[in-house]
Write an enzyme that holds these catalytic residues in place. Structure first.
Site, mmCIF file in Angstrom:
data_model
loop_
_atom_site.group_PDB
_atom_site.id
_atom_site.type_symbol
_atom_site.label_atom_id
_atom_site.label_comp_id
_atom_site.label_asym_id
_atom_site.label_seq_id
_atom_site.Cartn_x
_atom_site.Cartn_y
_atom_site.Cartn_z
ATOM 1 N N ARG A 14 -105.101 -15.396 -34.509
ATOM 2 C CA ARG A 14 -105.233 -14.577 -35.722
ATOM 3 C C ARG A 14 -104.411 -13.294 -35.605
ATOM 4 O O ARG A 14 -103.394 -13.125 -36.262
ATOM 5 C CB ARG A 14 -106.734 -14.267 -35.974
ATOM 6 C CG ARG A 14 -107.042 -13.690 -37.343
ATOM 7 C CD ARG A 14 -106.784 -12.210 -37.473
ATOM 8 N NE ARG A 14 -107.530 -11.407 -36.501
ATOM 9 C CZ ARG A 14 -107.291 -10.114 -36.300
ATOM 10 N NH1 ARG A 14 -106.345 -9.490 -36.988
ATOM 11 N NH2 ARG A 14 -107.969 -9.438 -35.390
ATOM 12 N N ASP A 15 -104.804 -12.391 -34.725
ATOM 13 C CA ASP A 15 -104.119 -11.090 -34.624
ATOM 14 C C ASP A 15 -102.674 -11.293 -34.169
ATOM 15 O O ASP A 15 -101.751 -10.624 -34.648
ATOM 16 C CB ASP A 15 -104.880 -10.206 -33.617
ATOM 17 C CG ASP A 15 -104.570 -8.732 -33.764
ATOM 18 O OD1 ASP A 15 -103.434 -8.397 -34.133
ATOM 19 O OD2 ASP A 15 -105.464 -7.906 -33.491
ATOM 20 N N HIS A 62 -110.978 -3.541 -28.286
ATOM 21 C CA HIS A 62 -109.866 -4.293 -28.909
ATOM 22 C C HIS A 62 -108.662 -3.347 -28.901
ATOM 23 O O HIS A 62 -108.424 -2.616 -29.867
ATOM 24 C CB HIS A 62 -110.281 -4.690 -30.330
ATOM 25 C CG HIS A 62 -109.230 -5.425 -31.105
ATOM 26 N ND1 HIS A 62 -109.311 -6.777 -31.395
ATOM 27 C CD2 HIS A 62 -108.075 -5.018 -31.682
ATOM 28 C CE1 HIS A 62 -108.270 -7.153 -32.107
ATOM 29 N NE2 HIS A 62 -107.493 -6.099 -32.303
ATOM 30 N N HIS A 86 -104.743 -2.306 -28.596
ATOM 31 C CA HIS A 86 -103.329 -2.684 -28.696
ATOM 32 C C HIS A 86 -102.544 -1.879 -27.664
ATOM 33 O O HIS A 86 -103.023 -0.858 -27.151
ATOM 34 C CB HIS A 86 -102.834 -2.471 -30.129
ATOM 35 C CG HIS A 86 -103.327 -3.553 -31.075
ATOM 36 N ND1 HIS A 86 -102.538 -4.581 -31.498
ATOM 37 C CD2 HIS A 86 -104.544 -3.762 -31.630
ATOM 38 C CE1 HIS A 86 -103.239 -5.388 -32.285
ATOM 39 N NE2 HIS A 86 -104.463 -4.909 -32.397
ATOM 40 N N CYS A 120 -100.794 -5.298 -36.626
ATOM 41 C CA CYS A 120 -101.333 -5.377 -37.977
ATOM 42 C C CYS A 120 -100.222 -5.042 -38.960
ATOM 43 O O CYS A 120 -99.595 -3.982 -38.848
ATOM 44 C CB CYS A 120 -102.497 -4.397 -38.125
ATOM 45 S SG CYS A 120 -103.119 -4.350 -39.806
ATOM 46 N N ASN A 152 -101.374 -6.811 -28.843
ATOM 47 C CA ASN A 152 -102.652 -6.563 -28.164
ATOM 48 C C ASN A 152 -102.407 -6.562 -26.658
ATOM 49 O O ASN A 152 -101.363 -7.035 -26.181
ATOM 50 C CB ASN A 152 -103.620 -7.730 -28.446
ATOM 51 C CG ASN A 152 -104.160 -7.710 -29.852
ATOM 52 O OD1 ASN A 152 -105.177 -7.104 -30.116
ATOM 53 N ND2 ASN A 152 -103.475 -8.379 -30.768
HETATM 54 P P1 HMG Z 1 -107.005 -7.070 -53.528
HETATM 55 O O1 HMG Z 1 -105.611 -7.338 -53.999
HETATM 56 O O2 HMG Z 1 -107.550 -5.695 -53.715
HETATM 57 O O3 HMG Z 1 -108.110 -8.068 -54.076
HETATM 58 O O4 HMG Z 1 -107.062 -7.461 -51.998
HETATM 59 P P2 HMG Z 1 -108.268 -8.982 -55.304
HETATM 60 O O5 HMG Z 1 -109.701 -9.343 -55.312
HETATM 61 O O6 HMG Z 1 -107.656 -8.330 -56.525
HETATM 62 O O7 HMG Z 1 -107.421 -10.280 -54.950
HETATM 63 C C1 HMG Z 1 -106.021 -10.363 -55.027
HETATM 64 C C2 HMG Z 1 -105.630 -11.831 -54.929
HETATM 65 O O8 HMG Z 1 -105.999 -12.341 -53.658
HETATM 66 C C3 HMG Z 1 -106.347 -12.704 -55.956
HETATM 67 O O9 HMG Z 1 -105.470 -13.793 -56.245
HETATM 68 C C4 HMG Z 1 -107.528 -13.232 -55.196
HETATM 69 O O10 HMG Z 1 -108.016 -14.463 -55.690
HETATM 70 C C5 HMG Z 1 -106.934 -13.414 -53.811
HETATM 71 P P3 HMG Z 1 -104.799 -13.909 -57.708
HETATM 72 O O11 HMG Z 1 -105.930 -13.945 -58.677
HETATM 73 O O12 HMG Z 1 -103.952 -12.679 -57.839
HETATM 74 O O13 HMG Z 1 -104.002 -15.166 -57.618
HETATM 75 N N1 HMG Z 1 -107.947 -13.271 -52.764
HETATM 76 C C6 HMG Z 1 -108.092 -14.150 -51.758
HETATM 77 N N2 HMG Z 1 -107.445 -15.281 -51.454
HETATM 78 C C7 HMG Z 1 -107.844 -15.931 -50.358
HETATM 79 N N3 HMG Z 1 -108.851 -15.496 -49.549
HETATM 80 C C8 HMG Z 1 -109.505 -14.368 -49.831
HETATM 81 C C9 HMG Z 1 -109.133 -13.639 -50.987
HETATM 82 N N4 HMG Z 1 -109.575 -12.494 -51.527
HETATM 83 C C10 HMG Z 1 -108.844 -12.279 -52.631
HETATM 84 N N5 HMG Z 1 -110.476 -13.941 -49.019
HETATM 85 C C11 HMG Z 1 -108.182 -8.120 -49.976
HETATM 86 C C12 HMG Z 1 -108.211 -7.243 -51.213
HETATM 87 C C13 HMG Z 1 -109.254 -7.651 -49.038
HETATM 88 C C14 HMG Z 1 -108.408 -9.568 -50.396
HETATM 89 C C15 HMG Z 1 -106.764 -7.980 -49.331
HETATM 90 O O14 HMG Z 1 -106.484 -6.636 -49.164
HETATM 91 C C16 HMG Z 1 -106.653 -8.673 -47.996
HETATM 92 O O15 HMG Z 1 -106.745 -9.903 -47.915
HETATM 93 N N6 HMG Z 1 -106.416 -7.890 -46.912
HETATM 94 C C17 HMG Z 1 -106.329 -8.440 -45.601
HETATM 95 C C18 HMG Z 1 -105.412 -7.610 -44.772
HETATM 96 C C19 HMG Z 1 -105.366 -8.158 -43.373
HETATM 97 O O16 HMG Z 1 -105.692 -9.315 -43.113
HETATM 98 N N7 HMG Z 1 -104.938 -7.301 -42.408
HETATM 99 C C20 HMG Z 1 -104.828 -7.697 -41.039
HETATM 100 C C21 HMG Z 1 -106.146 -7.913 -40.387
HETATM 101 S S1 HMG Z 1 -106.964 -6.416 -39.889
HETATM 102 C C22 HMG Z 1 -106.355 -6.087 -38.320
HETATM 103 O O17 HMG Z 1 -105.393 -6.688 -37.911
HETATM 104 C C23 HMG Z 1 -107.083 -5.119 -37.436
HETATM 105 C C24 HMG Z 1 -107.928 -5.813 -36.355
HETATM 106 O O18 HMG Z 1 -107.129 -6.648 -35.533
HETATM 107 C C25 HMG Z 1 -108.597 -4.749 -35.473
HETATM 108 C C26 HMG Z 1 -107.623 -3.690 -34.963
HETATM 109 O O19 HMG Z 1 -106.615 -4.032 -34.327
HETATM 110 O O20 HMG Z 1 -107.901 -2.511 -35.249
HETATM 111 C C27 HMG Z 1 -109.024 -6.671 -36.974
HETATM 112 MG MG MG Z 2 -105.900 -5.957 -33.841
#
Ligand code: HMG
Ligand code: MG
Length: 299
Positions: free
Chosen positions: A16-17, A208, A210, A241, A250
């Site tokens: 994933r990450d 966690h 990086h 990210c 990481n």
């Molecule tokens: P949004 O644009 O505000 O939300 O995104 P929305 O509800 O308006 O949805 C936009 C579109 O996405 C729509 O599609 C939804 O249906 C679809 P459209 O109608 O335009 O065709 N949608 C989805 N599709 C599939 N699965 C879903 C989903 N939700 C909405 N679950 C949202 C808000 C949260 C969805 C968006 O911002 C998002 O997906 N963000 C994820 C970002 C991400 O994954 N970042 C990386 C992970 S975090 C990280 O790496 C840190 C970590 O490792 C820890 C660390 O290192 O600190 C965990």
């Molecule tokens: Mg991370």
């Protein structure tokens, strides 16, 4: 008296990450083979994908197919990231038994990463967690930017503890503390970890970290000295990210296991197989990059 734990839980986050941050498209078979190889190396907790918006993270758009084709072993915990109810429903359909909700200790990063405020993200998790409980799915929580934010700079340990506490109150069984951009250093990591110990038992907090500035292993060791016993890591140090500028890989699982084995701490992981997996995925990603560059050049 040493507080070093004699057993450490490793949460492998490379599928994933690691893969969410790769520029090139990665085929499903490579992802599935990576997961199988990690299992073969002895990893028991693997974050396999994220049910996030494909518009936001195209690399994980195949999460439903991946779960369909995943050859789940009984003694392995396969988990996935979910930001909202839509993601939770997809995780349930994919037979995922553990999910992770994710927020941050920084408002600006939360907005960039999941398009809402910290408080809104926590409200969003309420129905997610309720649905998870109905389906016997365990919920982990992430707090990002625990040792610095790409937009706001310094982050206060008390703020990290406050968000972690809210995640526990919502029903998370474990909270992972993310140094998303790898700016932490050992004493700051200890300070932050100690602040979180005011709100949670030590066996519920994961590290966690990086490795942007090569500090991750030192930060982990500093927290191990306080008794930390859960470490997130990623084979070959893959990771980052897309919404945190400057976030690089990481901490490498191979480095963590090498260090723990050298300290006689039990992990039940086969280091040789893990190194082979790290070499294999690095080679696969490099091959993909050069074939895609090749294709681009032929256009
Ligand atoms: P949004 O644009 O505000 O939300 O995104 P929305 O509800 O308006 O949805 C936009 C579109 O996405 C729509 O599609 C939804 O249906 C679809 P459209 O109608 O335009 O065709 N949608 C989805 N599709 C599939 N699965 C879903 C989903 N939700 C909405 N679950 C949202 C808000 C949260 C969805 C968006 O911002 C998002 O997906 N963000 C994820 C970002 C991400 O994954 N970042 C990386 C992970 S975090 C990280 O790496 C840190 C970590 O490792 C820890 C660390 O290192 O600190 C965990
Ligand atoms: Mg991370």
């Amino acid at each position: 008296m040493s507080l070093l734990a004699n057993k450490i839980k490793i949460v492998e986050v490379s599928p994933r990450d690691g893969l969410q941050n790769e520029k090139q498209a990665i085929d499903l078979n490579t992802k599935l083979e990576l997961i199988d190889r990690l299992v073969d190396a002895g990893l028991k907790n693997i974050e396999v994908t994220g049910f996030v918006s494909p518009k936001w993270v195209p690399q994980l758009a195949d999460s439903a197919q991946l779960c369909q084709q995943l050859n789940q072993q009984q003694d392995v915990n396969y988990s996935a990231l979910v930001p909202n109810v839509k993601g939770m429903q997809a995780a349930i359909a994919g037979n995922i038994k553990e999910v992770a909700v994710f927020t941050a200790a920084s408002e600006s990063f939360t907005k960039k990463n999941i398009n809402c405020s910290i408080e809104e993200s926590l409200q969003r998790f309420e129905p997610v967690i309720a649905l998870a409980k109905q389906h016997d799915v365990k919920v982990r929580g992430y707090v990002s930017c625990v040792l610095g934010c790409p937009y706001e700079g310094e982050v206060k340990p008390e703020k990290v503890a406050q968000v972690a506490e809210k995640l526990f109150n919502l029903g998370c069984y474990e909270v992972s503390l993310g140094d998303t951009i790898g700016t932490g250093t050992p004493l700051k990591a200890q300070h932050m970890f100690n602040a979180c110990l005011q709100v949670a038992a030590i066996d519920r907090l994961a590290l966690h970290f990086h490795n942007t500035y090569g500090q991750a292993l030192a930060n982990i060791y500093a927290c191990l000295q306080l008794g930390a016993s859960i470490i997130d890591s990623s084979v070959a140090g893959l990771g980052g990210c897309p919404y945190a500028k400057g976030a690089s890989g990481n901490v490498a699982t191979e480095d963590v296991i090498y260090m723990l084995q050298g300290m006689n701490i039990e992990t039940s992981i086969n280091l040789n197989k893990l190194i082979e997996t790290g070499n294999w995925i690095s080679k696969s990603l490099n091959t993909l990059t050069s074939s895609q560059v090749g294709r681009a050049n032929h256009k």
